[in-house]
Design a protein around this motif. Structure first.
Motif, PDB file in Angstrom:
ATOM      1  N   LEU A  58       0.819  -1.208   0.000  1.00  0.00           N
ATOM      2  CA  LEU A  58       0.000   0.000   0.000  1.00  0.00           C
ATOM      3  C   LEU A  58       0.854   1.259   0.000  1.00  0.00           C
ATOM      4  CD1 LEU A  58      -2.968   0.598  -0.117  1.00  0.00           C
ATOM      5  CD2 LEU A  58      -3.006   0.805   2.361  1.00  0.00           C
ATOM      6  N   ARG A  59       1.987   1.236   0.657  1.00  0.00           N
ATOM      7  CA  ARG A  59       2.860   2.403   0.650  1.00  0.00           C
ATOM      8  C   ARG A  59       3.376   2.676  -0.748  1.00  0.00           C
ATOM      9  NH1 ARG A  59       5.319   3.510   6.118  1.00  0.00           N
ATOM     10  NH2 ARG A  59       4.089   2.256   7.542  1.00  0.00           N
ATOM     11  N   LEU A  60       3.725   1.609  -1.465  1.00  0.00           N
ATOM     12  CA  LEU A  60       4.155   1.769  -2.843  1.00  0.00           C
ATOM     13  C   LEU A  60       3.016   2.283  -3.717  1.00  0.00           C
ATOM     14  CD1 LEU A  60       6.244  -1.488  -3.396  1.00  0.00           C
ATOM     15  CD2 LEU A  60       7.127   0.838  -3.341  1.00  0.00           C
ATOM     16  N   VAL A  61       1.853   1.684  -3.541  1.00  0.00           N
ATOM     17  CA  VAL A  61       0.708   2.040  -4.372  1.00  0.00           C
ATOM     18  C   VAL A  61       0.252   3.468  -4.118  1.00  0.00           C
ATOM     19  CG1 VAL A  61      -1.724   1.528  -4.818  1.00  0.00           C
ATOM     20  CG2 VAL A  61      -0.079  -0.335  -4.639  1.00  0.00           C
ATOM     21  N   SER A  62       0.198   3.878  -2.841  1.00  0.00           N
ATOM     22  CA  SER A  62      -0.286   5.225  -2.542  1.00  0.00           C
ATOM     23  C   SER A  62       0.654   6.286  -3.102  1.00  0.00           C
ATOM     24  CB  SER A  62      -0.467   5.405  -1.032  1.00  0.00           C
ATOM     25  OG  SER A  62       0.767   5.300  -0.358  1.00  0.00           O
ATOM     26  N   GLY A  63       1.966   6.036  -3.027  1.00  0.00           N
ATOM     27  CA  GLY A  63       2.913   6.979  -3.614  1.00  0.00           C
ATOM     28  C   GLY A  63       2.784   7.038  -5.121  1.00  0.00           C
ATOM     29  N   TYR A  64       2.595   5.889  -5.762  1.00  0.00           N
ATOM     30  CA  TYR A  64       2.422   5.837  -7.211  1.00  0.00           C
ATOM     31  C   TYR A  64       1.150   6.575  -7.631  1.00  0.00           C
ATOM     32  CZ  TYR A  64       1.251   3.910 -11.790  1.00  0.00           C
ATOM     33  OH  TYR A  64       0.894   3.766 -13.112  1.00  0.00           O
ATOM     34  N   ILE A  65       0.049   6.328  -6.908  1.00  0.00           N
ATOM     35  CA  ILE A  65      -1.219   6.982  -7.233  1.00  0.00           C
ATOM     36  C   ILE A  65      -1.091   8.498  -7.103  1.00  0.00           C
ATOM     37  CG2 ILE A  65      -3.609   7.305  -6.465  1.00  0.00           C
ATOM     38  CD1 ILE A  65      -3.645   4.340  -5.723  1.00  0.00           C
ATOM     39  N   SER A  66      -0.384   8.945  -6.085  1.00  0.00           N
ATOM     40  CA  SER A  66      -0.198  10.383  -5.883  1.00  0.00           C
ATOM     41  C   SER A  66       0.500  11.026  -7.077  1.00  0.00           C
ATOM     42  CB  SER A  66       0.605  10.646  -4.611  1.00  0.00           C
ATOM     43  OG  SER A  66      -0.083  10.186  -3.472  1.00  0.00           O
ATOM     44  N   ASP A  67       1.561  10.369  -7.570  1.00  0.00           N
ATOM     45  CA  ASP A  67       2.306  10.917  -8.704  1.00  0.00           C
ATOM     46  C   ASP A  67       1.563  10.739 -10.030  1.00  0.00           C
ATOM     47  OD1 ASP A  67       4.563  11.933  -7.420  1.00  0.00           O
ATOM     48  OD2 ASP A  67       5.557   9.990  -7.391  1.00  0.00           O
ATOM     49  N   ARG A  68       0.971   9.574 -10.205  1.00  0.00           N
ATOM     50  CA  ARG A  68       0.396   9.232 -11.517  1.00  0.00           C
ATOM     51  C   ARG A  68      -0.948   9.886 -11.747  1.00  0.00           C
ATOM     52  NH1 ARG A  68      -0.491   8.598 -16.108  1.00  0.00           N
ATOM     53  NH2 ARG A  68      -0.370   6.734 -17.394  1.00  0.00           N
ATOM     54  N   TYR A  69      -1.785   9.936 -10.700  1.00  0.00           N
ATOM     55  CA  TYR A  69      -3.167  10.394 -10.880  1.00  0.00           C
ATOM     56  C   TYR A  69      -3.508  11.658 -10.083  1.00  0.00           C
ATOM     57  CZ  TYR A  69      -3.598   5.756 -12.914  1.00  0.00           C
ATOM     58  OH  TYR A  69      -3.416   4.633 -13.688  1.00  0.00           O
ATOM     59  N   ASP A  70      -2.511  12.243  -9.426  1.00  0.00           N
ATOM     60  CA  ASP A  70      -2.720  13.490  -8.669  1.00  0.00           C
ATOM     61  C   ASP A  70      -3.778  13.338  -7.578  1.00  0.00           C
ATOM     62  OD1 ASP A  70      -0.833  14.801 -10.208  1.00  0.00           O
ATOM     63  OD2 ASP A  70      -2.307  15.498 -11.666  1.00  0.00           O
ATOM     64  N   VAL A  72      -4.111  12.943  -3.782  1.00  0.00           N
ATOM     65  CA  VAL A  72      -3.247  13.091  -2.617  1.00  0.00           C
ATOM     66  C   VAL A  72      -4.059  13.157  -1.324  1.00  0.00           C
ATOM     67  CG1 VAL A  72      -1.427  14.458  -1.535  1.00  0.00           C
ATOM     68  CG2 VAL A  72      -1.506  14.250  -4.025  1.00  0.00           C
ATOM     69  N   LYS A  73      -4.830  14.224  -1.140  1.00  0.00           N
ATOM     70  CA  LYS A  73      -5.534  14.397   0.125  1.00  0.00           C
ATOM     71  C   LYS A  73      -6.496  13.249   0.449  1.00  0.00           C
ATOM     72  CE  LYS A  73      -8.460  17.472   2.827  1.00  0.00           C
ATOM     73  NZ  LYS A  73      -9.141  18.782   2.951  1.00  0.00           N
ATOM     74  N   PRO A  74      -7.266  12.711  -0.518  1.00  0.00           N
ATOM     75  CA  PRO A  74      -8.159  11.586  -0.170  1.00  0.00           C
ATOM     76  C   PRO A  74      -7.418  10.397   0.436  1.00  0.00           C
ATOM     77  CG  PRO A  74      -8.776  12.480  -2.295  1.00  0.00           C
ATOM     78  CD  PRO A  74      -7.478  13.147  -1.918  1.00  0.00           C
ATOM     79  N   LEU A  75      -6.188  10.141  -0.031  1.00  0.00           N
ATOM     80  CA  LEU A  75      -5.396   9.044   0.536  1.00  0.00           C
ATOM     81  C   LEU A  75      -4.978   9.365   1.967  1.00  0.00           C
ATOM     82  CD1 LEU A  75      -3.067   8.236  -2.507  1.00  0.00           C
ATOM     83  CD2 LEU A  75      -5.116   6.997  -1.793  1.00  0.00           C
ATOM     84  N   VAL A  76      -4.619  10.624   2.206  1.00  0.00           N
ATOM     85  CA  VAL A  76      -4.209  11.037   3.550  1.00  0.00           C
ATOM     86  C   VAL A  76      -5.376  10.926   4.523  1.00  0.00           C
ATOM     87  CG1 VAL A  76      -3.299  12.942   4.930  1.00  0.00           C
ATOM     88  CG2 VAL A  76      -2.428  12.556   2.619  1.00  0.00           C
TER      89      VAL A  76
END
Length: 385
Positions: A58-70, A72-76
């Motif tokens: 999940l740490r890998l995926v959340s970082g990837y999603i933040s960069d790839r799909y912009d 950010v805040k919903p994940l936080v």
């Protein structure tokens, strides 16, 4: 301080209340597992390993999603929600498997939010001030831990150290957890989305890969140094009472609170690598003082653990902010690797402790951290990163 963006300040208060909740249970959870529920040190090792490892993907995926799909805040927000809900539920548990499951759920929350949160902090950092900004945020983060530990100390002193009191403390973590969730949901602004356009295939850049390689030494070090749970059980085994153990955490978090912002300033001035050299020395010293197995040295060990924790984390987070292009993804890799190596180390240390005794586990940690500190001093390159 005046140059710190208000969104970073709000994120600091979110971490303050979330870590207050964590600090209310971290000093007593190992004792609850081993003493109240009568589980062995190997079971404690499994709990720590499961809680640390489960957030890997999940740490890998959340970082990837933040960069790839912009996104950010919903994940936080989602990550803080999971953490707020999972901690109180430990009060209902009666076995190590259910505790491992809930700790894993709490770590899922941390894994979901960690990389996007650091991406937000890096985004709102002023140019050339990433170290100071992360240091400021970490100060509030650790301030929450200190407040939670002091609250725990008062609760144990006022109401006792029995099972009922411990379960009530687990339930009480819901309050600070929900306060933190409310702040991040309504008082932290999301970072701006990138300009819409054709999306290229995502990949790590040369700078990203170089940054990840620079972090690898830290991951190996985490394999050998004891986790908080093992520090706690060492203190109990050498005769420090349960009611006093939270004060050891006060020492660690107090040191971190006092030094975090200063480390941030020094990182900006002299570079992360020199600070990392200092942090490894402190980590080895903490492990060595534990090995002496005297109450006074254990108190000192917690102080050095605090120095290691705050200096190494601030230095590595700043290093990523300086070097990486896809910072969300690299933060994800960083936290994932911390989880993997920390989990593996906890599992191995727990097994050594259970089957060969505390002395063997302490020697394992001391030998590894000392050797790595010497290697870093000789080959790590102390020039500015």
């Amino acid at each position: 301080m005046k140059k710190i963006d208000k969104n970073v300040v709000m994120l600091g208060w979110v971490s303050f209340f979330t870590d207050m909740a964590s600090a209310m249970i971290n000093p007593i959870l190992p004792i609850f597992v081993v003493t109240i529920l009568h589980q062995g040190m190997d079971k404690l090792g499994i709990i720590v390993a499961a809680a640390t490892f489960v957030s890997y993907a999940l740490r890998l995926v959340s970082g990837y999603i933040s960069d790839r799909y912009d996104i950010v805040k919903p994940l936080v927000v989602g990550g803080y929600a999971l953490s707020a809900i999972s901690k109180p539920l430990i009060g209902f548990t009666h076995g190590y498997k259910s505790i491992a499951g809930l700790r894993a759920l709490e770590r899922l929350g941390k894994g979901l939010r960690s990389a996007p949160k650091d991406l937000m902090i890096a985004h709102y950092s002023k140019k050339g001030s990433a170290g100071k900004t992360f240091g400021f945020h970490k100060s509030l983060d650790i301030g929450g831990e200190l407040s939670g530990t002091l609250l725990l100390l008062w609760l144990l002193y006022s109401f006792g150290e029995n099972e009922s009191v411990m379960r009530s403390i687990f339930f009480a973590t819901l309050v600070p957890g929900l306060i933190g969730l409310f702040i991040v949901a309504f008082f932290v602004r999301d970072i701006p989305r990138k300009q819409a356009g054709p999306r290229e295939r995502f990949k790590l850049t040369k700078h990203d890969k170089t940054t990840v390689r620079a972090l690898f030494f830290y991951f190996i070090f985490l394999f050998f140094i004891f986790s908080d749970a093992f520090f706690t059980m060492q203190a109990k085994d050498i005769g420090i009472s349960i009611a006093v153990i939270p004060l050891l955490f006060v020492v660690s978090t107090g040191v971190q609170t006092l030094t975090s912002y200063l480390f941030g300033i020094w990182i900006d001035k002299i570079g992360p690598k020199r600070i990392l050299a200092f942090s490894y020395l402190c980590g080895a010293a903490a492990q060595g003082l534990l090995y002496l197995q005297k109450p006074l040295f254990t108190w000192l060990s917690y102080a050095f653990l605090g120095l290691f924790t705050v200096s190494s984390l601030n230095a590595n987070r700043s290093l990523i902010a300086r070097r990486a292009d896809n910072r969300g993804s690299v933060y994800g890799i960083f936290y994932a690797s911390v989880a993997v190596f920390g989990a593996a180390g906890a599992y191995v240390s727990g097994m050594i402790w259970e089957h060969f005794g505390m002395d063997a586990a302490l020697l394992f940690g001391l030998a590894g951290t000392t050797l790595l500190t010497l290697l870093y001093a000789l080959f790590g390159g102390l020039a500015d990163a």
